[in-house]
Design a protein around this motif. Structure first.
Motif, PDB file in Angstrom:
ATOM      1  N   THR A 108     -31.919 -55.796 -40.275  1.00 28.61           N
ATOM      2  CA  THR A 108     -31.974 -57.064 -40.989  1.00 28.61           C
ATOM      3  C   THR A 108     -32.908 -58.098 -40.433  1.00 28.61           C
ATOM      4  N   ALA A 109     -33.680 -57.890 -39.282  1.00 26.31           N
ATOM      5  CA  ALA A 109     -34.768 -58.861 -38.670  1.00 26.31           C
ATOM      6  C   ALA A 109     -35.935 -58.655 -39.286  1.00 26.31           C
ATOM      7  N   SER A 110     -36.259 -57.447 -39.920  1.00 25.62           N
ATOM      8  CA  SER A 110     -37.487 -57.171 -40.904  1.00 25.62           C
ATOM      9  C   SER A 110     -37.361 -58.124 -42.183  1.00 25.62           C
ATOM     10  N   LEU A 111     -36.149 -58.154 -42.643  1.00 24.08           N
ATOM     11  CA  LEU A 111     -35.827 -59.005 -43.710  1.00 24.08           C
ATOM     12  C   LEU A 111     -35.938 -60.398 -43.668  1.00 24.08           C
ATOM     13  N   LEU A 112     -35.032 -60.890 -42.432  1.00 23.08           N
ATOM     14  CA  LEU A 112     -34.834 -62.250 -42.215  1.00 23.08           C
ATOM     15  C   LEU A 112     -36.111 -62.907 -41.618  1.00 23.08           C
ATOM     16  N   ALA A 165     -39.320 -51.992 -45.320  1.00 22.89           N
ATOM     17  CA  ALA A 165     -39.786 -53.493 -45.450  1.00 22.89           C
ATOM     18  C   ALA A 165     -41.154 -53.584 -46.276  1.00 22.89           C
ATOM     19  N   ILE A 166     -41.995 -52.886 -45.695  1.00 22.00           N
ATOM     20  CA  ILE A 166     -43.307 -52.572 -46.180  1.00 22.00           C
ATOM     21  C   ILE A 166     -43.235 -52.450 -47.850  1.00 22.00           C
ATOM     22  N   ASP A 167     -42.387 -51.327 -48.139  1.00 22.90           N
ATOM     23  CA  ASP A 167     -42.311 -50.786 -49.244  1.00 22.90           C
ATOM     24  C   ASP A 167     -41.455 -51.831 -50.364  1.00 22.90           C
ATOM     25  N   TRP A 168     -40.463 -52.530 -49.687  1.00 26.16           N
ATOM     26  CA  TRP A 168     -39.909 -53.612 -50.522  1.00 26.16           C
ATOM     27  C   TRP A 168     -40.813 -54.873 -50.677  1.00 26.16           C
ATOM     28  N   GLN A 169     -41.871 -55.124 -49.582  1.00 29.08           N
ATOM     29  CA  GLN A 169     -42.412 -56.095 -49.904  1.00 29.08           C
ATOM     30  C   GLN A 169     -43.674 -55.871 -50.844  1.00 29.08           C
ATOM     31  N   MET A 170     -44.106 -54.647 -50.853  1.00 22.68           N
ATOM     32  CA  MET A 170     -45.121 -54.203 -51.742  1.00 22.68           C
ATOM     33  C   MET A 170     -44.527 -54.147 -53.269  1.00 22.68           C
TER      34      MET A 170
END
Length: 458
Positions: A108-112, A165-170
């Motif tokens: 969750t830290a990568s998202l928060l 997180a990188i995939d989600w960001q992209m």
């Protein structure tokens, strides 16, 4: 678009925080229920979980609402890392599964917080795990080796979390870009729609103005036609009387007249006839413009038409050194036309030739062909500049290149002639140059000899 990306990220964060907090509280309550047969004060870590997790979620939400997302993320993450560490110390065992709970907050830290926060959280969780081992009083190399397994697993999860997180960001940026393009396209379409609406409004206005102008032009045309009809009727009657009475007096119908009186009466008669011709031209042009000009076609031979026209022009050149030439065919073709109007057309052309020819000749040549007949009116007059060939067929236009051109006329003869020829399915053209005379060529369709009566080829 960055604002949109940030908005979507905040929506995800505000969804994840309460879910994690609720799950954490439920775990704490389950633990309390599981150890309900023991003293509730013996396991304070569970109470810390039940109370601390909602407080951390509330504090994080308030910080995010104050646009301090990163700080709120660290508050939430560190608080739960400490709660897990407290539970680890409280329920320490060599093969405890509690160290694996750090993975939840690593993910969750990568998202928060951000993409790199998963590794930072992993490092903090590893340090807290070692600290918990020290606080539990069970530190040894054997126990240290036992906690290396969850530390390594948590590291792998940190890597997976970073990639996810990188995939989600992209994906979020891709969606944001698509939304930006859709927004741009929508704005473009909206601008096009506004432009089309404005253009349609302008077109409607122009059409309304054109319709009003057309109606006004039709009214003016009708008024002009009625005016010309009325004026021509009111003027023709007295003019005919003047011309006729002048002719009668000149011929001695009321007694012998002197030479001087005969000259005056002749001038009156010629001037009256000229005014009548002008009135006829004006009336014809008014009828042409209003669409009321009518023809009465019938099968006719060109011979009487040509002879009537030549007879008329003979009186116009009797006092000039001009020879009239008839170049007729042996067999005359039959055409479908209005004899009076065709005679009028030839008289207009021969009259112009007589008006502008002082010496030489005026020739009327007829050349029949298989499907059409060519009529040429040729003169040796002053001629017309080639650049004015089309001008002479315009209404009320006359070309005055020389003094010989300054003659009486309305400038309607040739326009009316072109209309008459066109109404008969023919064409008219001019060949001329200054000082070399003029040749007007008329082409009319003829009726084949084999065509039955009542059938025309025009």
């Amino acid at each position: 678009m960055q604002a949109y990306t940030r908005e979507r990220r905040l929506d995800s964060i505000l969804t994840v925080i309460p879910i994690v907090a609720i799950v954490t509280v439920l775990v704490g309550l389950f633990g309390l229920a599981f150890f309900s047969d023991q003293d509730y004060g013996q396991h304070l870590s569970l109470w810390l979980v039940v109370i601390g997790s909602p407080l951390a979620a509330y504090a994080t939400r308030r910080l995010i609402q104050r646009d301090r997302q990163e700080l709120g993320g660290w508050v939430f993450t560190i608080t739960h890392l400490l709660l897990v560490t407290a539970a680890y110390v409280d329920f320490w065992s060599l093969h405890s599964h509690i160290p694996y709970l750090y993975a939840i907050f690593i993910i969750t830290a990568s998202l928060l917080i951000g993409l790199a926060a998963s590794f930072q959280t992993w490092l903090l969780s590893s340090i807290m795990l070692l600290a918990g081992l020290l606080l539990s009083g069970e530190f040894s190399f054997a126990n240290l080796g036992a906690i290396l397994v969850p530390i390594i697993i948590n590291l792998g999860l940190a890597v997976v979390s970073l990639l996810a997180a990188i995939d989600w960001q992209m994906a979020l940026e891709s969606v944001t870009e698509l939304r930006r393009r859709a927004q741009d396209r929508r704005d473009e379409l909206f601008e096009i729609q506004e432009t089309l609406s404005l253009t349609n409004a302008k077109l409607r206005f122009v059409n309304q103005e054109l319709d009003r102008a057309r109606q006004e032009a039709l009214r003016e045309r009708d008024l002009r036609t009625r005016f010309m009809n009325n004026v021509s009727h009111e003027l023709r009657t007295p003019l005919n009387a003047v011309v006729n009475f002048a002719h009668i007096l000149a011929m001695g119908g009321r007694g012998q007249v002197t030479a001087e009186q005969g000259d005056y009466l002749g001038r009156i008669e010629r001037s009256g006839k000229h005014v009548l011709d002008v009135l006829n031209d004006l009336l014809d042009m008014a009828q042409i413009e209003s669409g009321e000009f009518k023809l009465y076609p019938a099968r006719v031979s060109l011979h009487p038409i040509c002879e009537d026209a030549m007879s008329h022009v003979r009186g116009l050149v009797w006092d000039k050194n001009v020879e009239l030439i008839r170049d007729y065919p042996q067999e005359w073709p039959v055409i479908e036309g209005d004899q009076m109007r065709l005679t009028q057309a030839l008289i207009n052309l021969l009259g112009n030739a007589a008006k502008y020819t002082d010496t030489g000749h005026i020739a009327l040549r007829v050349r029949p062909g298989p499907v059409s007949v060519v009529i040429c009116i040729e003169d040796t007059g002053v001629g017309i500049d080639p650049q004015h060939h089309e001008l002479v067929f315009q209404e009320f236009r006359q070309v005055d290149e020389t003094a010989a051109r300054r003659r009486m006329g309305t400038g309607l003869g040739l326009p009316i002639t072109r209309h008459l020829i066109a109404r008969h399915g023919g064409t008219i053209a001019v060949q001329s140059a200054l000082g070399q005379g003029s040749t007007f060529t008329i082409t009319l369709p003829i009726i084949p000899e084999s065509a039955p009566a009542g059938v025309t080829t025009a």
